[in-house]
Write an enzyme that holds these catalytic residues in place. Structure first.
Site, short mmCIF file in Angstrom:
data_model
loop_
_atom_site.label_atom_id
_atom_site.label_comp_id
_atom_site.label_asym_id
_atom_site.label_seq_id
_atom_site.Cartn_x
_atom_site.Cartn_y
_atom_site.Cartn_z
N ASN A 112 9.42 54.75 13.76
CA ASN A 112 10.16 53.54 14.07
C ASN A 112 9.44 52.36 13.44
O ASN A 112 8.22 52.36 13.32
CB ASN A 112 10.20 53.35 15.59
CG ASN A 112 10.92 52.09 16.02
OD1 ASN A 112 12.01 51.78 15.51
ND2 ASN A 112 10.32 51.33 16.93
N HIS A 114 8.76 48.33 13.97
CA HIS A 114 8.85 47.33 15.03
C HIS A 114 8.26 46.01 14.52
O HIS A 114 7.18 46.01 13.92
CB HIS A 114 8.09 47.80 16.27
CG HIS A 114 8.18 46.84 17.41
ND1 HIS A 114 9.31 46.74 18.20
CD2 HIS A 114 7.31 45.90 17.86
CE1 HIS A 114 9.12 45.78 19.09
NE2 HIS A 114 7.92 45.27 18.91
N SER A 141 4.80 46.92 12.58
CA SER A 141 4.13 48.21 12.75
C SER A 141 5.12 49.34 12.50
O SER A 141 6.29 49.23 12.88
CB SER A 141 3.64 48.36 14.21
OG SER A 141 2.90 47.24 14.62
N ASP A 150 8.06 51.90 21.89
CA ASP A 150 7.15 51.16 20.98
C ASP A 150 5.67 51.43 21.25
O ASP A 150 4.82 50.57 20.99
CB ASP A 150 7.42 49.64 21.04
CG ASP A 150 8.84 49.28 20.63
OD1 ASP A 150 9.39 49.98 19.77
OD2 ASP A 150 9.40 48.31 21.17
C1 GRF Z 1 13.85 44.96 12.20
O1 GRF Z 1 13.23 43.75 12.50
C2 GRF Z 1 13.09 46.13 12.78
O2 GRF Z 1 11.72 45.93 12.80
C3 GRF Z 1 13.64 46.20 14.20
O3 GRF Z 1 15.00 45.89 14.07
C4 GRF Z 1 15.20 45.08 12.92
C5 GRF Z 1 16.22 45.77 12.06
O4 GRF Z 1 16.59 45.00 10.96
N1 GRF Z 1 13.39 47.49 14.78
P1 GRF Z 1 17.46 45.65 9.82
O5 GRF Z 1 18.71 46.22 10.49
O6 GRF Z 1 16.67 46.72 9.16
O7 GRF Z 1 17.81 44.53 8.88
#
Ligand code: GRF
Length: 227
Positions: A112, A114, A141, A150
């Site tokens: 994932n 984050h 991360s 997370d």
């Molecule tokens: C990103 O900020 C990611 O870190 C979080 O959700 C957001 C997704 O953005 N988990 P995108 O859909 O990839 O533009």
């Protein structure tokens, strides 16, 4: 046709900019990685439209609470993902807390991204949380997914500064630039088997071939030289 490429499945819910960055990095750098499937739980997700435009196999699997339980919903996603036989499942802005069965099914092969320096600011609105806390640095991360949200073993992080005049949106934009470098770098490293997960002394440990931090350095994310 049989392929020895590293196969990935991407799960998303919205904008899809991380998926896009990943797809572009694979294409530009001719990485031996195949995006086998893109799953969205939202029909109007920009990421789903982008995936279709780029000719990837997609699946729209919506929650529809009246029709079925969360367990059934995650089972359907899990079955679709399993059918793609991925080496890695990438959560790229998938805005749902996964159930235990799904996490178990893809344990050790699901990551994932984050938008904070975990373990600080887990959960929703991580960039705003960091901005409100007036930290001097934040970042993003990439971690293996475990049951606690997370909180899985961290693979790599990128750091960005937070300036006094910044709005929360400035911080978000600055972090996103790094996300787009970090996620492809981690997926490439996992595909090359430069990074893997091991059980050591009863706890999961992220192992690196080569020097720790090479990953961040290669992605141009780390300017500090290791001692
Ligand atoms: C990103 O900020 C990611 O870190 C979080 O959700 C957001 C997704 O953005 N988990 P995108 O859909 O990839 O533009």
């Amino acid at each position: 046709m049989a392929t020895d490429k590293f196969k990935i499945a991407v799960l998303l819910s919205g904008r899809g900019s991380n998926f896009e960055a990943l797809a572009k990095a694979i294409e530009t750098n001719k990485l031996p990685i195949e995006i086998e499937l893109v799953v969205s739980d939202k029909k109007d997700a920009r990421g789903l439209a982008l995936a279709k435009e780029r000719g990837f196999k997609t699946a729209l699997i919506e929650r529809k609470p009246k029709e079925r339980s969360a367990d059934e919903f995650f089972k359907e996603i899990g079955d679709a993902v399993s059918a793609a036989k991925p080496d890695l499942v990438v959560l790229a802005g998938f805005m749902r807390v996964l159930n235990a069965a799904f996490i178990k099914r893809f344990a050790g092969k699901m990551i994932n991204i984050h938008p904070s320096l975990l373990p600080s600011f887990p959960g929703l609105d991580a960039q705003r949380q960091a901005w409100e806390a007036q930290v001097r640095f934040s970042g993003c991360s990439v971690h293996f997914v475990t049951e606690e949200v997370d909180a899985g073993p961290i693979i790599a992080q990128a750091i960005v500064p937070l300036f006094p005049c910044d709005t929360a949106e400035d911080l978000q934009a600055r972090i996103l630039i790094q996300e787009h470098k970090l996620l492809p770098a981690v997926v490439a490293a996992l595909a090359k088997k430069d990074v893997w997960l091991e059980e050591k002394d009863g706890r999961p440990l992220v192992m690196f071939r080569g020097k720790l931090n090479d990953l961040e350095k290669d992605a141009g994310l780390l300017s500090i030289k290791p001692l």
